[in-house]
Design a protein around this motif. Structure first.
Motif, PDB file in Angstrom:
ATOM      1  N   ASN A   1      -1.513  -2.798   6.063  1.00 19.36           N
ATOM      2  CA  ASN A   1      -2.645  -1.964   5.616  1.00 19.36           C
ATOM      3  C   ASN A   1      -3.002  -2.211   4.151  1.00 19.36           C
ATOM      4  OD1 ASN A   1      -2.809  -0.652   8.160  1.00 19.36           O
ATOM      5  ND2 ASN A   1      -1.052   0.582   7.570  1.00 19.36           N
ATOM      6  N   THR A   2      -2.935  -3.453   3.760  1.00 20.95           N
ATOM      7  CA  THR A   2      -3.273  -3.816   2.386  1.00 20.95           C
ATOM      8  C   THR A   2      -4.618  -4.555   2.307  1.00 20.95           C
ATOM      9  OG1 THR A   2      -1.763  -5.670   2.778  1.00 20.95           O
ATOM     10  CG2 THR A   2      -0.976  -3.929   1.340  1.00 20.95           C
TER      11      THR A   2
ATOM     12  N   GLU B   1      -2.367   4.771  -0.276  1.00 19.83           N
ATOM     13  CA  GLU B   1      -3.707   4.199  -0.539  1.00 19.83           C
ATOM     14  C   GLU B   1      -3.868   3.648  -1.956  1.00 19.83           C
ATOM     15  OE1 GLU B   1      -6.000   3.742   2.126  1.00 19.83           O
ATOM     16  OE2 GLU B   1      -4.107   4.258   3.079  1.00 19.83           O
TER      17      GLU B   1
ATOM     18  N   ASN C   1       0.856  -1.181   0.000  1.00 26.67           N
ATOM     19  CA  ASN C   1       0.000   0.000   0.000  1.00 26.67           C
ATOM     20  C   ASN C   1       0.898   1.238   0.000  1.00 26.67           C
ATOM     21  OD1 ASN C   1      -1.587   2.201   0.714  1.00 26.67           O
ATOM     22  ND2 ASN C   1      -2.602   1.199   2.432  1.00 26.67           N
TER      23      ASN C   1
ATOM     24  N   LEU D   1      -7.897  -2.429   1.232  1.00 27.37           N
ATOM     25  CA  LEU D   1      -7.860  -2.010  -0.178  1.00 27.37           C
ATOM     26  C   LEU D   1      -8.010  -3.211  -1.106  1.00 27.37           C
ATOM     27  CD1 LEU D   1      -4.947   0.613  -0.182  1.00 27.37           C
ATOM     28  CD2 LEU D   1      -7.384   1.077  -0.437  1.00 27.37           C
TER      29      LEU D   1
ATOM     30  N   LEU E   1      -2.708   0.246  -4.214  1.00 26.35           N
ATOM     31  CA  LEU E   1      -2.036  -1.058  -4.142  1.00 26.35           C
ATOM     32  C   LEU E   1      -1.096  -1.182  -5.320  1.00 26.35           C
ATOM     33  CD1 LEU E   1      -4.924  -3.422  -3.005  1.00 26.35           C
ATOM     34  CD2 LEU E   1      -3.033  -2.532  -1.635  1.00 26.35           C
TER      35      LEU E   1
END
Ligand code: G3P
Ligand code: CA
Length: 223
Positions: free
Chosen positions: A104-105, A41, A38, A108, A43
């Protein structure tokens, strides 16, 4: 046994690029695997935390801007792709295995998968994997219908209980550690066994003999 193109077909083209993915498709893979981070924000598809090995850039990927990443050459003039570009390139010709490398993937990734499912793709077109089992758990919690592959290296104590807790579909093991006992133990829990990274023909034959369900390879042509 499924043939999963590792970072596309990285034995032939620069890894994790659209060129590599197109080569894997041309070679008739059942699935393509890519690595995901990420960045602001977005990918993006790249394997290492640092840019130096696979691009002409420098620095750690998570400290860079998306615009900077997209300005780089990832080999043969290829850009670092977005995951969306990978989906559009594969276009349901093979299953897409997205490996969540960065944190934090999960959110998304789930959002993007659901966007494509709304457009008519099916859950079977995707599998999300990770060594980060917390990130995998987030995926399953957000959408239980998304298939997940629990990556392990070595033989982590209690891995089968964790696979069941995660409601994983596949346990993905290293070639260094696979054995008949390991494959049988995973199958007894009604889970599939995939193995990375299998490039030698003799190892491919051994995987078949062990009853392995899928292998990641840099050389789908050898498969
Ligand atoms: O998913 C299998 C394999 O890709 C995991 O290792 O380092 O190639 O991402 P790595
Ligand atoms: Ca990978």
């Amino acid at each position: 046994m499924l043939c999963i193109g590792h970072r596309g077909a990285m034995g032939h083209e620069p890894e994790n690029t659209l060129l590599s993915i197109k080569k894997a498709l041309e070679l008739g893979v059942d699935a393509v695997e890519v690595d995901v981070y990420n960045v602001e924000e977005h990918l993006v598809v790249i394997h290492d935390r640092h840019l130096s090995r696979t691009t002409n850039g420098t620095g750690y990927i998570e400290n860079c801007s998306f615009a900077y990443l997209r300005s780089l050459d990832a080999g043969k003039g290829q850009k670092i792709p977005t995951l969306k570009e990978v989906f559009d390139t594969v276009d349901r010709q093979a299953v897409i295995n997205l490996e969540l490398k960065g944190t934090n993937t999960a959110k998304l990734a789930v959002d993007l998968i659901l966007e494509y499912i709304q457009q008519g793709w099916s859950y079977g077109d995707f599998i999300v994997s990770s060594f980060n089992h917390y990130e995998l758990n987030l995926v399953k919690t957000m959408e239980s219908k998304i298939k997940i592959g629990m990556l392990i290296y070595g033989l982590p104590w209690g891995y089968l209980e964790i696979a069941q807790k995660l409601a994983a579909d596949v346990v993905i093991c290293s070639l260094d550690n696979i054995s008949l006992d390991l494959a049988s133990a995973i199958h007894q829990k009604n889970l599939l066994v995939w193995v990375y990274t299998v490039n030698q023909p003799e190892d491919m034959i051994t995987m078949k003999e062990l009853g392995v369900d899928g292998i990641f390879t840099n050389y789908p042509d050898i498969f």
